[in-house]
Design a protein around this motif. Structure first.
Motif, PDB file in Angstrom:
ATOM      1  N   ILE A 336       0.844  -1.185   0.000  1.00  0.00           N
ATOM      2  CA  ILE A 336       0.000   0.000   0.000  1.00  0.00           C
ATOM      3  C   ILE A 336       0.886   1.244   0.000  1.00  0.00           C
ATOM      4  N   ASN A 337       0.462   2.316  -0.687  1.00  0.00           N
ATOM      5  CA  ASN A 337       1.356   3.456  -0.890  1.00  0.00           C
ATOM      6  C   ASN A 337       1.747   4.110   0.433  1.00  0.00           C
ATOM      7  N   ASP A 338       2.942   4.677   0.458  1.00  0.00           N
ATOM      8  CA  ASP A 338       3.512   5.205   1.697  1.00  0.00           C
ATOM      9  C   ASP A 338       2.694   6.353   2.275  1.00  0.00           C
ATOM     10  N   VAL A 339       2.079   7.162   1.417  1.00  0.00           N
ATOM     11  CA  VAL A 339       1.305   8.305   1.918  1.00  0.00           C
ATOM     12  C   VAL A 339       0.154   7.816   2.792  1.00  0.00           C
ATOM     13  N   LEU A 340      -0.583   6.825   2.306  1.00  0.00           N
ATOM     14  CA  LEU A 340      -1.696   6.289   3.083  1.00  0.00           C
ATOM     15  C   LEU A 340      -1.191   5.521   4.299  1.00  0.00           C
ATOM     16  N   ALA A 341      -0.161   4.717   4.117  1.00  0.00           N
ATOM     17  CA  ALA A 341       0.374   3.952   5.248  1.00  0.00           C
ATOM     18  C   ALA A 341       0.833   4.884   6.366  1.00  0.00           C
ATOM     19  N   ASP A 342       1.549   5.941   6.017  1.00  0.00           N
ATOM     20  CA  ASP A 342       2.034   6.879   7.031  1.00  0.00           C
ATOM     21  C   ASP A 342       0.870   7.582   7.725  1.00  0.00           C
ATOM     22  N   PHE A 343      -0.145   7.946   6.955  1.00  0.00           N
ATOM     23  CA  PHE A 343      -1.311   8.595   7.551  1.00  0.00           C
ATOM     24  C   PHE A 343      -1.997   7.670   8.557  1.00  0.00           C
ATOM     25  N   LEU A 344      -2.189   6.406   8.189  1.00  0.00           N
ATOM     26  CA  LEU A 344      -2.858   5.469   9.092  1.00  0.00           C
ATOM     27  C   LEU A 344      -2.033   5.227  10.348  1.00  0.00           C
ATOM     28  N   HIS A 345      -0.723   5.135  10.209  1.00  0.00           N
ATOM     29  CA  HIS A 345       0.131   5.013  11.394  1.00  0.00           C
ATOM     30  C   HIS A 345      -0.011   6.241  12.295  1.00  0.00           C
ATOM     31  N   ALA A 346      -0.164   7.424  11.695  1.00  0.00           N
ATOM     32  CA  ALA A 346      -0.241   8.664  12.466  1.00  0.00           C
ATOM     33  C   ALA A 346      -1.533   8.785  13.265  1.00  0.00           C
ATOM     34  N   GLN A 347      -2.541   7.982  12.940  1.00  0.00           N
ATOM     35  CA  GLN A 347      -3.791   8.038  13.711  1.00  0.00           C
ATOM     36  C   GLN A 347      -3.637   7.366  15.074  1.00  0.00           C
ATOM     37  N   THR A 348      -2.685   6.507  15.236  1.00  0.00           N
ATOM     38  CA  THR A 348      -2.197   5.888  16.479  1.00  0.00           C
ATOM     39  C   THR A 348      -3.173   4.945  17.173  1.00  0.00           C
ATOM     40  N   VAL A 349      -4.466   5.205  17.126  1.00  0.00           N
ATOM     41  CA  VAL A 349      -5.384   4.409  17.945  1.00  0.00           C
ATOM     42  C   VAL A 349      -5.571   2.993  17.410  1.00  0.00           C
ATOM     43  N   GLN A 350      -5.220   2.739  16.135  1.00  0.00           N
ATOM     44  CA  GLN A 350      -5.385   1.403  15.568  1.00  0.00           C
ATOM     45  C   GLN A 350      -4.052   0.781  15.147  1.00  0.00           C
ATOM     46  N   ALA A 351      -2.947   1.356  15.553  1.00  0.00           N
ATOM     47  CA  ALA A 351      -1.591   0.811  15.427  1.00  0.00           C
ATOM     48  C   ALA A 351      -1.433  -0.207  14.302  1.00  0.00           C
ATOM     49  N   PRO A 352      -1.292   0.228  13.054  1.00  0.00           N
ATOM     50  CA  PRO A 352      -1.294  -0.700  11.920  1.00  0.00           C
ATOM     51  C   PRO A 352      -0.190  -1.753  11.955  1.00  0.00           C
ATOM     52  N   VAL A 353      -0.525  -2.901  11.377  1.00  0.00           N
ATOM     53  CA  VAL A 353       0.395  -4.026  11.230  1.00  0.00           C
ATOM     54  C   VAL A 353       0.571  -4.285   9.737  1.00  0.00           C
ATOM     55  N   GLU A 354       1.810  -4.459   9.312  1.00  0.00           N
ATOM     56  CA  GLU A 354       2.113  -4.665   7.896  1.00  0.00           C
ATOM     57  C   GLU A 354       2.402  -6.142   7.640  1.00  0.00           C
ATOM     58  N   ILE A 355       1.717  -6.695   6.637  1.00  0.00           N
ATOM     59  CA  ILE A 355       1.775  -8.118   6.309  1.00  0.00           C
ATOM     60  C   ILE A 355       2.388  -8.279   4.920  1.00  0.00           C
ATOM     61  N   ASP A 356       3.188  -9.320   4.734  1.00  0.00           N
ATOM     62  CA  ASP A 356       3.741  -9.608   3.408  1.00  0.00           C
ATOM     63  C   ASP A 356       2.685 -10.321   2.567  1.00  0.00           C
ATOM     64  N   THR A 357       2.189  -9.636   1.540  1.00  0.00           N
ATOM     65  CA  THR A 357       1.222 -10.252   0.619  1.00  0.00           C
ATOM     66  C   THR A 357       1.779 -10.346  -0.798  1.00  0.00           C
ATOM     67  N   THR A 358       3.090 -10.215  -0.944  1.00  0.00           N
ATOM     68  CA  THR A 358       3.685 -10.222  -2.280  1.00  0.00           C
ATOM     69  C   THR A 358       3.605 -11.583  -2.954  1.00  0.00           C
ATOM     70  N   TRP A 359       3.314 -12.633  -2.203  1.00  0.00           N
ATOM     71  CA  TRP A 359       3.202 -13.983  -2.759  1.00  0.00           C
ATOM     72  C   TRP A 359       1.885 -14.192  -3.493  1.00  0.00           C
ATOM     73  N   LEU A 360       0.957 -13.257  -3.313  1.00  0.00           N
ATOM     74  CA  LEU A 360      -0.342 -13.329  -3.978  1.00  0.00           C
ATOM     75  C   LEU A 360      -0.336 -12.463  -5.232  1.00  0.00           C
ATOM     76  N   CYS A 361      -0.935 -12.959  -6.293  1.00  0.00           N
ATOM     77  CA  CYS A 361      -0.979 -12.200  -7.538  1.00  0.00           C
ATOM     78  C   CYS A 361      -1.679 -10.864  -7.337  1.00  0.00           C
ATOM     79  N   VAL A 362      -2.828 -10.880  -6.661  1.00  0.00           N
ATOM     80  CA  VAL A 362      -3.569  -9.646  -6.409  1.00  0.00           C
ATOM     81  C   VAL A 362      -2.988  -8.917  -5.202  1.00  0.00           C
ATOM     82  N   GLY A 363      -2.512  -9.658  -4.212  1.00  0.00           N
ATOM     83  CA  GLY A 363      -1.766  -9.060  -3.116  1.00  0.00           C
ATOM     84  C   GLY A 363      -2.588  -8.455  -2.003  1.00  0.00           C
TER      85      GLY A 363
END
Length: 566
Positions: A336-363
């Motif tokens: 997911i693009n860095d702008v959105l990822a950084d924004f979601l991290h900055a909201q803090t209350v839902q502390a995002p977790v990043e998962i490796d989905t590169t093994w999936l064609c759609v991802g």
């Protein structure tokens, strides 16, 4: 963003009220609250008014109470007056319900002597994202030509009203309110929190208010399943209005900003910008606005919102996440693009977790994981995770000669035995299990504090597909890729891809995967198996990819999540 040092949110005493939101022709009930800050303890500390202080001749008599409410608001980014502009860009009007009416009561000015004044001092990062109006003039925060952090005025004999608005999410400040005497000395002081609400993504335990699917004719079975089960809680979107783009989950994600007096629905609009790019305009109205994070034209498949989900409320290592945690597919190179990822991290209350989905064609994370309500569970939910071993165990329990008409036509496997005996397919799935799915199971357990009793295994088999560089897609329809329709007052319904693991396509009762999946669901859940094969499955998606859901917030961040802001 964290609260400035010394800032704190007061406990609010809440009065319940009800409002209604008209959405796509459907009346959607909202639960709103009004609040007033609690009185502070009589600490008698320096700089704070002691209620026992009777004042002096210099102050003109006994002083009134010098304590004020916190200012909690939402981003004023919708268009309440339907002018075609964001409300933040205009002078507040009566119809603008995203502006906070912050009041300094008249009795606060009791005992003011001639020459006494009030000083407001705003502190915190990025004060340009808040604006205080006094009368018709901006006096603190953003103004056209400058950013102001101090305002001094002489109060009258009536309440002093300030209109406060925010531009953006999760901006926190402190406001110091000083009573100054004629010499500029502080007679009394108070400090309150000024904060715009964080953006909070919805999760599957929140009640479903309304669902949408794009009607393109070939998906009539899925349209009919929703219409029959949900009635007026479901709306088909005419395919010719959105370029026959069926992937409505990929285009938008719903989130909310909730304040003590209002609820705003935010449409997170993806940068994929295909046919459904126009869909948000069909539902945007006052208190519903869209916003995009990222640069259109730079999108990848990871920027579609089957790759953006949130868990239900969880507690991890002693930290409560009352709105769950966001998770999405991302690695240092892809995701997911860095702008959105950084924004979601900055909201803090839902502390995002990043998962490796590169093994999936759609991802996308929705290809192998989902959460469903389970009131009988201590945590209130179960998580569904793709399980390759369970997939092969199910197939090996079946008669290998069982014909599979759908698989023969679209995957090249005429019978169950053809799948089981394909050594290359088995080796591929062993690698996917060992290299990706098992680590994802472990990551889910660690990041979301899960144990085996919280997990329901979903039989899964994957296969390669041309044009994806060795990445895989679901061979058996991804049954975790489902929709939770928990309409308030009705039994929870799950809309699940029909696996068609049977000889007679019309006989769901003969399908062992249909039976075992339904039996594995928590009590009280109605499992509805949807034929999404031709429009979605063979196009590398499933039910969740083709559906979107608006949900009701069920908690107030200023009551349950301040520990994640400090």
């Amino acid at each position: 963003m964290t609260l400035p040092t010394g800032a704190r949110l007061r406990r609010a005493s809440l009065a319940r009220c009800v409002a209604a939101l008209s959405l796509a022709g459907v009346i959607v009930p909202l639960s709103l609250t009004g609040c007033k800050g609690d009185e502070k303890d009589d600490l008698g500390e320096a700089g704070e008014t002691d209620p026992g202080d009777t004042g002096t001749e210099e102050t003109g008599g006994e002083l009134g109470p010098w304590e004020f409410d916190d200012v909690l608001g939402a981003s004023n980014s919708d268009d309440d007056d339907i002018s075609g502009k964001r409300d933040w860009l205009e002078v507040p009007v009566d119809t603008d319900d995203d502006v906070v009416d912050w009041v300094m009561p008249a009795d606060s000015f009791t005992g003011f002597a001639e020459g006494d004044q009030v000083e407001l001092v705003l502190a915190g990062e990025q004060p340009e994202f808040v604006r205080f109006w006094h009368g018709n003039s901006p006096v603190l925060g953003h103004d056209v030509s400058e950013v102001r952090t101090t305002y001094v005025f002489t109060p009258g004999s009536e309440d002093e009203h300030f209109s406060v608005e925010f531009d953006g999410f999760n901006h926190g400040y402190t406001l110091t309110i000083n009573h100054l005497d004629a010499d500029g000395e502080i007679v009394a002081t108070d400090e309150v929190v000024v904060r715009s609400a964080p953006l909070i993504m919805n999760h599957h335990l929140q009640p479903a208010e309304h669902l949408w699917v794009v009607d393109v004719g070939t998906n009539s079975a899925m349209i009919n399943s929703y219409a029959t089960a949900l009635g007026d809680k479901f709306s088909p979107v005419a395919g010719n209005t959105v370029g026959y783009d069926v992937w409505i989950q990929d285009e938008i994600e719903f989130a909310t900003q909730v304040t003590p007096t209002n609820r705003i629905n935010i449409i997170i609009d993806s940068i994929r910008d295909r046919g459904l790019n126009s869909f948000p305009n069909q539902i945007v109205q006052p208190n519903i606005f869209k916003q995009t994070w990222g640069v259109p034209g730079t999108e990848t498949s990871f920027d579609s919102f089957g790759n953006l989900e949130a868990t239900p409320p969880i507690t991890v290592d002693g930290i409560e996440y009352p709105f769950g945690r966001i998770y999405f597919g991302k690695t240092p190179q892809w995701g997911i693009n860095d702008v959105l990822a950084d924004f979601l991290h900055a909201q803090t209350v839902q502390a995002p977790v990043e998962i490796d989905t590169t093994w999936l064609c759609v991802g996308h994370v929705d290809e192998f994981a989902s959460f469903v309500p389970d009131p009988s569970s201590a945590k209130g939910f179960k998580v569904l995770l793709g399980d390759i071993d369970a997939g092969y165990a199910l197939l090996e329990s079946m008669d290998p000669s069982t014909a599979l008409p759908r698989y023969a036509a679209d995957h090249g496997f005429a019978t169950v035995g053809d799948i089981v005996d394909d050594a290359n397919l088995r080796a591929l799935n062993d690698d996917v299990r060992d290299d990706y799915l098992n680590p994802i199971w472990n990551q889910f357990k660690q990041e979301f504090a899960l144990d085996d009793s919280d997990i329901i295994s979903v039989p899964s088999i994957f296969e390669p597909v041309n044009g994806c560089g060795g990445a895989v897609v679901a061979l058996i329809p991804g049954m975790a890729n489902l929709i939770v329709a928990n309409v308030e007052g009705e039994p929870t319904k799950l809309f699940i891809p029909d696996p068609f693991l049977r000889a007679n396509n019309d006989d769901q009762a003969s399908d062992p995967l249909v039976s075992s999946f339904a039996a594995s669901m928590p009590d009280g859940i109605e499992s509805i198996f949807v034929d999404d094969w031709n429009t979605y499955h063979v196009a590398l998606g499933e039910v969740h990819c083709g559906t979107n859901v608006l949900r009701t917030p069920i908690a107030n961040w200023w009551e349950v999540a301040t520990h994640l802001l400090d």
